[in-house]
Design a protein around this motif. Structure first.
Motif, short mmCIF file in Angstrom:
data_model
loop_
_atom_site.label_atom_id
_atom_site.label_comp_id
_atom_site.label_asym_id
_atom_site.label_seq_id
_atom_site.Cartn_x
_atom_site.Cartn_y
_atom_site.Cartn_z
N VAL A 42 5.53 -79.43 18.06
CA VAL A 42 5.94 -79.75 19.44
C VAL A 42 6.76 -79.05 19.98
O VAL A 42 8.41 -78.65 19.00
N GLU A 43 6.70 -79.11 21.55
CA GLU A 43 7.83 -78.58 21.91
C GLU A 43 8.81 -78.52 22.82
O GLU A 43 7.04 -79.73 23.55
N ILE A 47 13.22 -80.31 27.60
CA ILE A 47 14.79 -80.13 26.56
C ILE A 47 15.08 -78.82 26.64
O ILE A 47 16.28 -77.97 26.63
N GLY A 48 13.77 -78.01 27.00
CA GLY A 48 14.11 -76.16 26.18
C GLY A 48 14.80 -75.83 24.63
O GLY A 48 15.08 -76.98 23.96
N VAL A 52 20.02 -68.38 23.23
CA VAL A 52 20.99 -67.20 22.96
C VAL A 52 20.58 -66.89 21.56
O VAL A 52 18.90 -67.08 20.80
N GLU A 54 20.25 -62.90 20.02
CA GLU A 54 19.73 -62.04 20.32
C GLU A 54 19.97 -60.37 19.57
O GLU A 54 19.68 -59.57 19.97
N ALA A 55 20.81 -60.64 18.53
CA ALA A 55 21.22 -59.84 17.66
C ALA A 55 20.73 -59.67 16.16
O ALA A 55 20.65 -61.05 15.96
N THR A 189 7.79 -84.67 24.16
CA THR A 189 8.92 -84.67 23.91
C THR A 189 8.86 -86.20 22.64
O THR A 189 8.28 -87.22 22.80
N GLY A 223 16.64 -77.81 16.64
CA GLY A 223 18.24 -76.55 17.05
C GLY A 223 19.04 -78.19 16.69
O GLY A 223 18.75 -78.66 15.59
N PHE A 224 20.52 -77.60 17.27
CA PHE A 224 21.68 -78.91 16.86
C PHE A 224 21.38 -79.91 16.93
O PHE A 224 22.13 -81.24 16.24
N ILE A 277 25.76 -57.58 23.74
CA ILE A 277 23.68 -56.97 23.58
C ILE A 277 22.87 -56.80 24.27
O ILE A 277 23.10 -56.74 25.07
N ILE A 336 14.90 -76.49 9.54
CA ILE A 336 15.36 -74.98 10.02
C ILE A 336 15.85 -74.57 10.42
O ILE A 336 14.96 -74.49 11.94
N PHE A 342 24.87 -74.25 11.34
CA PHE A 342 25.09 -73.60 12.22
C PHE A 342 26.47 -72.72 11.48
O PHE A 342 27.67 -73.14 11.33
N SER A 348 25.73 -61.98 13.02
CA SER A 348 23.83 -62.10 14.03
C SER A 348 22.69 -62.80 12.19
O SER A 348 22.19 -61.75 11.89
N SER A 350 22.43 -65.94 12.16
CA SER A 350 21.41 -66.66 11.48
C SER A 350 20.40 -66.36 11.65
O SER A 350 19.29 -67.58 11.49
P1 FAD Z 1 16.65 -74.05 19.67
O1 FAD Z 1 16.34 -73.02 20.88
O2 FAD Z 1 17.58 -75.21 20.28
O3 FAD Z 1 15.20 -74.64 19.58
C1 FAD Z 1 15.50 -76.54 19.23
C2 FAD Z 1 13.70 -76.77 19.81
O4 FAD Z 1 13.30 -78.13 19.70
C3 FAD Z 1 13.23 -76.34 21.14
O5 FAD Z 1 11.72 -75.98 21.37
C4 FAD Z 1 13.61 -77.72 21.52
O6 FAD Z 1 12.30 -78.34 22.42
C5 FAD Z 1 12.81 -78.70 20.55
N1 FAD Z 1 13.24 -79.98 20.64
C6 FAD Z 1 14.68 -80.84 20.22
N2 FAD Z 1 14.66 -81.75 20.64
C7 FAD Z 1 12.97 -82.23 21.31
C8 FAD Z 1 12.57 -83.21 21.16
N3 FAD Z 1 12.78 -84.63 21.32
N4 FAD Z 1 11.18 -83.35 21.42
C9 FAD Z 1 10.12 -82.61 21.32
N5 FAD Z 1 11.16 -80.86 21.01
C10 FAD Z 1 12.64 -81.16 20.99
N6 FAD Z 1 21.56 -65.67 15.98
C11 FAD Z 1 21.18 -64.36 15.61
O7 FAD Z 1 20.58 -64.47 14.78
N7 FAD Z 1 21.58 -63.66 16.03
C12 FAD Z 1 22.62 -63.67 17.06
O8 FAD Z 1 23.23 -63.31 18.05
C13 FAD Z 1 23.68 -65.51 17.73
N8 FAD Z 1 23.83 -65.93 19.01
C14 FAD Z 1 24.29 -66.61 19.16
C15 FAD Z 1 25.02 -67.39 19.47
C16 FAD Z 1 25.24 -68.78 20.15
C17 FAD Z 1 26.76 -69.43 20.91
C18 FAD Z 1 24.67 -69.94 19.11
C19 FAD Z 1 25.16 -71.10 19.46
C20 FAD Z 1 23.34 -69.22 18.24
C21 FAD Z 1 23.61 -68.21 18.04
N9 FAD Z 1 22.39 -67.78 17.38
C22 FAD Z 1 22.45 -65.70 17.00
C23 FAD Z 1 21.73 -68.68 16.37
C24 FAD Z 1 20.47 -68.56 16.86
O9 FAD Z 1 20.37 -68.45 18.56
C25 FAD Z 1 19.29 -69.80 16.76
O10 FAD Z 1 19.45 -69.66 14.88
C26 FAD Z 1 17.97 -69.47 16.82
O11 FAD Z 1 17.87 -69.62 17.80
C27 FAD Z 1 17.30 -70.99 16.11
O12 FAD Z 1 17.38 -72.08 17.68
P2 FAD Z 1 16.57 -73.38 16.99
O13 FAD Z 1 15.24 -72.68 17.18
O14 FAD Z 1 16.65 -74.06 15.36
O15 FAD Z 1 17.34 -74.31 17.88
#
Ligand code: FAD
Length: 506
Positions: A42-43, A47-48, A52, A54-55, A189, A223-224, A277, A336, A342, A348, A350
């Protein structure tokens, strides 16, 4: 289809479609291809994603191999480039720079680590800087790249690399992979999470329109927000801001400037540090900073004044608290990605932690009883991963000699975890590094950062003195020349990309 027991986890729901969600979906559908299980992701388009990240670091190659994706196809699809390490500028002192390479320094002699010989000879003026003994560093600085040679006798077999890629394109690449193999995607959502009144387990996520998605096992990749692990289960968070006080970032892509460099650049600034990057079609930039010492406007101007090309969008602001969830896996919810914790992206790590979480999940794959012994072990091992990486990142800050701004004064004088102090004590005494608990960073990494940040003890391993000094000088010179010749034989990074994995133009 493989026969399974009644308790088999048949329905997996992955909530979140960022890098974490799609990496998890791709890996699970690949691993479970012969089992009767459905995977739904589910995405929320509203919200998006964080957008970021990218390394990467070299273990990502294992992930690609597990998925059986070709390197060239993956790099082309993500506007990717190759990464040989990270250049750290202004971290020890303003104007100073060092390189943390992938791969090894030189070659160990008689089971004594190479850097011990180098330290003796360098202090006597008989060996050049450490980076002359790193193939990755020398190739990176020359803007050269080729994957490792298959010939173990060639110095080029020691190449070690990772990737830079466009985060959005990476998620899309994995989404195509996962959907083609049966992952069902819902663009919805989640408004609420329904718990079982007795067990407290998650039974369903509830969407905006009151429809529900039930599952046996939920993977929180929101995510956060940590919608399930924190929002529903109130698992708790361990805050590490006293060691890693940066809590904000501002990010902006800019136009490509010259040929893409085969390395990430990290430049320390007044209240944090800036990443650079290089991708095929643009450069990703961001300033990670501490809000106590820098407001958002100042952060934006610092970033925008230090770009190599014209910005391609408005700057994006991100806020975070460094730390980790008290439990990564709680009941039938596994966090995960950013929902698990965080640490700033200085090394790099995460995306690697996402990959490591998936690998561990597959070693303690649950049944519907969700045996606490497996869950506890998962949490114990993942905690070790986080703690060891945390220590390595703290080292970059704490070992600074800068005293020109409040952030640097703070981190230079702060107390540090005992586990990191132990590493300092060992290196500060005789330059020794030990790798504990299968920690991610090996001795090359610790040596690169200790030496680069100026922790350079006079003493070295006494076994080094058993090796004839003249012979040693000749051996080191031979190693240095072999690396120079190896680098000379490599193609330019941009030529390698053009020949093997150029992305379609945008
Ligand atoms: P997100 O990308 O935030 O995805 C969250 C998902 O949950 C989205 O699809 C959103 O739509 C969904 N969602 C949230 N709430 C709901 C809801 N209520 N209903 C349905 N869907 C929902 N890592 C590296 O390894 N190398 C790097 O260079 C690096 N640079 C970074 C720089 C910064 C400033 C930050 C903050 C992070 C960086 N990271 C880096 C970490 C990396 O970006 C993350 O580990 C990675 O993108 C994974 O994010 P995620 O999928 O956990 O969260």
């Amino acid at each position: 289809m493989t026969q399974v027991s009644d308790g088999f986890v048949r329905n997996i729901a992955i909530i979140g479609g960022g890098t974490a969600g799609w990496m998890t979906a791709a890996a699970i559908i690949r691993a479970m291809k012969d089992y009767p299980c459905t995977v739904t992701l589910v995405e929320s388009g509203d919200i998006g994603t964080v957008g970021v990240g990218e390394a990467t670091i070299p273990p990502i190659q294992l992930f690609n191999r597990m998925l059986k994706v070709s390197e060239d196809e993956f790099v082309a699809a993500t506007q990717g480039t190759f990464k040989l390490g990270i250049e750290f500028s202004n971290w020890r002192q303003k104007g100073d720079s060092y390189f943390h390479p992938f791969g090894k320094y030189g070659a160990d002699i008689d089971a004594v680590p190479f850097h011990q010989y180098w330290r003796k000879m360098h202090r006597r003026g008989r060996a050049p800087a450490l980076e002359a003994f790193s193939l990755s560093t020398m190739a990176a600085k020359a803007g050269k790249f080729s994957p490792p040679s298959a010939d173990p006798k060639s110095v080029l077999s020691q190449m070690s690399h990772a990737y830079h890629f466009d985060a959005g394109l990476y998620a899309l690449f994995l989404r195509r992979y996962a959907e083609a193999r049966g992952v069902k995607r819902l663009d919805r959502t989640v408004r609420d999470v329904r718990l079982n009144a007795e067990s407290g387990f998650v039974e369903a996520v509830v969407f905006d329109d009151d429809e529900e998605l039930c599952a046996d096992f939920f993977i929180d990749c929101t995510g956060f927000r940590g919608l399930l692990i924190e929002g529903a289960l109130e698992t708790g968070y361990e805050d590490w801001s006293h060691w890693l006080p940066c809590d904000r970032a501002v990010a902006v892509p800019c136009e490509q400037f010259g040929a893409p460099l085969p390395y990430t650049r990290s430049t320390a600034r007044e209240a944090g540090w800036q990443w650079r990057i290089p991708l095929q079609h643009r450069i990703g930039n961001g300033y990670v900073y501490c809000s106590e010492y820098c407001d958002d406007d100042k952060a934006v101007s610092t970033l925008m004044n230090n770009l190599d090309g014209a910005p391609l969008s408005d700057p994006r602001h991100l806020r975070f608290t460094t730390g980790k969830r008290k439990k990564f896996w709680n009941k039938n919810v596994l966090a995960i990605g950013l929902s698990a914790g965080f640490m700033e992206p200085l090394e790099s790590t995460s995306i690697h932690l996402i990959q490591a979480a998936i690998a561990k999940l597959m070693t303690v794959y649950p049944d519907r009883r969700f045996d606490p012994i497996d869950i506890d072990e998962y949490n114990r091992l993942t905690e070790i991963d986080y703690l060891r990486i945390r220590d390595f990142i703290i080292l970059h800050y704490h070992a600074t000699q800068r005293d020109d701004a409040p952030l640097w004064e703070y981190v230079r004088n702060m107390s540090i975890p005992d586990t990191l102090q132990h590493k300092y004590d060992l290196y500060g005494s005789r330059g020794r590094v030990f790798r504990y608990d299968e920690e991610l960073f090996a001795d090359t990494s610790w040596v690169a950062v200790f030496e680069g940040q100026g922790i350079q003890p006079d003493r070295y391993d006494p076994l080094v003195d058993t090796y004839d000094e003249e012979k040693l000088a000749a051996v080191l010179e031979r190693m240095r020349r072999t690396i120079v010749a190896g680098v000379d034989s490599l193609p330019a990074h941009e030529d390698y990309i053009a020949r093997h994995c150029a992305a379609a133009s945008v």
